[in-house]
Write an enzyme that holds these catalytic residues in place. Sequence first.
Site, PDB file in Angstrom:
ATOM      1  N   GLY A 273       0.844  -1.188   0.000  1.00  0.00           N
ATOM      2  CA  GLY A 273       0.000   0.000   0.000  1.00  0.00           C
ATOM      3  C   GLY A 273       0.879   1.238   0.000  1.00  0.00           C
ATOM      4  N   CYS A 340      -7.730  18.747  21.147  1.00  0.00           N
ATOM      5  CA  CYS A 340      -7.354  18.890  22.561  1.00  0.00           C
ATOM      6  C   CYS A 340      -6.549  17.691  23.036  1.00  0.00           C
ATOM      7  CB  CYS A 340      -8.595  19.093  23.420  1.00  0.00           C
ATOM      8  SG  CYS A 340      -9.501  20.567  22.948  1.00  0.00           S
TER       9      CYS A 340
HETATM   10  C1  LIG Z   1      -1.306  -3.129   6.078  1.00  0.00           C
HETATM   11  C2  LIG Z   1      -1.177  -4.353   5.258  1.00  0.00           C
HETATM   12  C3  LIG Z   1      -0.634  -4.285   3.973  1.00  0.00           C
HETATM   13  C4  LIG Z   1      -0.064  -3.021   3.389  1.00  0.00           C
HETATM   14  O1  LIG Z   1       1.026  -2.573   4.110  1.00  0.00           O
HETATM   15  P1  LIG Z   1       1.947  -1.371   3.524  1.00  0.00           P
HETATM   16  O2  LIG Z   1       2.876  -1.067   4.657  1.00  0.00           O
HETATM   17  O3  LIG Z   1       1.007  -0.242   3.246  1.00  0.00           O
HETATM   18  O4  LIG Z   1       2.607  -1.881   2.306  1.00  0.00           O
HETATM   19  C5  LIG Z   1      -0.606  -5.436   3.221  1.00  0.00           C
HETATM   20  N1  LIG Z   1      -1.097  -6.597   3.703  1.00  0.00           N
HETATM   21  C6  LIG Z   1      -1.626  -6.714   4.928  1.00  0.00           C
HETATM   22  C7  LIG Z   1      -2.153  -8.019   5.380  1.00  0.00           C
HETATM   23  C8  LIG Z   1      -1.673  -5.587   5.748  1.00  0.00           C
HETATM   24  O5  LIG Z   1      -2.187  -5.704   6.986  1.00  0.00           O
END
Ligand SMILES: *Cc1c(COP(=O)(O)O)cnc(C)c1O
Length: 420
Positions: A273, A340
């Site tokens: 991601g 806050c």
């Molecule tokens: C959060 C997550 C991702 C993505 O992680 P990044 O750090 O954004 O690449 C992929 N797979 C699972 C299972 C996750 O929990």
Amino acid sequence: MKDLSLPFTKEQITGIIREHPTPFHIYDERGIRDNAKRLKEAFAGVEGFKEFFAVKALPNPYILKIMQSEGFGADCSSLPELLLAEKAGIVGENIMFSSNDTPANEFVKARELGGIINLDDITHIDFLKQNAGMPDLICFRYNPGGESGNAIIGKPQEAKYGFTKDQMFEGYATCRDMGIERFGMHTMVVSNELNPTYLVESARMLFDLVVEISEKVGIRFEFVNLGGGIGIPYRPDQDSVPYDVVAAGIQEAYAEKIEANGLAPLKVFMECGRAITGPYGFLVTTVLHMKHIYKDYVGTDACMANLMRPGMYGAYHNITVMGKEDQPANFMYDVTGGLCENNDKFAIDRMLPEVEIGDILVIHDTGAHGYAMGFNYNGKLRSAELLLREDGSVTQIRRAETVDDYFATLDFEGLPEFPA
Ligand SMILES: *Cc1c(COP(=O)(O)O)cnc(C)c1O
């Protein structure tokens, strides 16, 4: 060194602010697409490579449409994320459902969409079977624990995710005996990792386990999913992960372990991601107040509701004071929002050029886990999201929340009148 350049000038952003008042996140479509193409090019030699964008990083259907057009799938972990993928037209085995502690209705929806189901626990085999029926393709998430014997990967035994190594053997045997013939294997043991060696090491670990389980359980694996976790340079002195180095390391391990054992073809998936959209999002905010007490404070019109990472993890995000890029950064400030909570700070003791009321601040790297993590504590409303198109035009891809949105779940009609 991190690239500190912006996809817009001060003049452009001032024009955008006239139409769309601050604060807002703005995402750079060209940056996202160029990065997607770099990733695909670097991994072109990796068998069956496919990226499933982790929806939680930037859950917006416009963004998912861009992902889809770049040939990416969607990695979902909740019912709303599955529905978002569906609305963007991402269905079938373009969905990876990597959830944990999963309610039955989410498995039902994932099955209905024909997504790839990645189970987080051995007890979920029966839970899935009873509540949603078994799919013909099943994947398990591996947690190598402390006894993985791998110094590089470290000690994931404190993590709540995944099957133990013994459970991996037992789980695949159970599914084999149920008549399942299509198998995948997943792990995610790194997060925001900038060192390519760690990423390659995850692949080596999974390949080793594929070899061992294929032989002992007598099944054939279709894919491995290396998870997300590729890092991005948040700090000015950090560098991006060289995709080609990671890809070359994976190819080498693949030849050595998968090809040499006659287990090719085995597709290699990822579900990043942060690395996909993180550097291409910017939180744009206006300075409302300057405050000088024991320290000097820059008070912005954004707050933690728009970006939690600094307050939550002490995360560093670069800040540009628009139009003052060439001035010396010889003033030290805490850059704050109006929540806050004293951790509602985008930066602490940050050296910046002299800031004045009305200055536009651009907070970098908010394209992943930025807007998405926001909350409504203190009645703070979440901002709009804008997309800067490749032709320089701007599309609002989410409007800002209103007080009516905040009140939408409350019932003012049936309020009782208690005697005083
Ligand atoms: C959060 C997550 C991702 C993505 O992680 P990044 O750090 O954004 O690449 C992929 N797979 C699972 C299972 C996750 O929990």
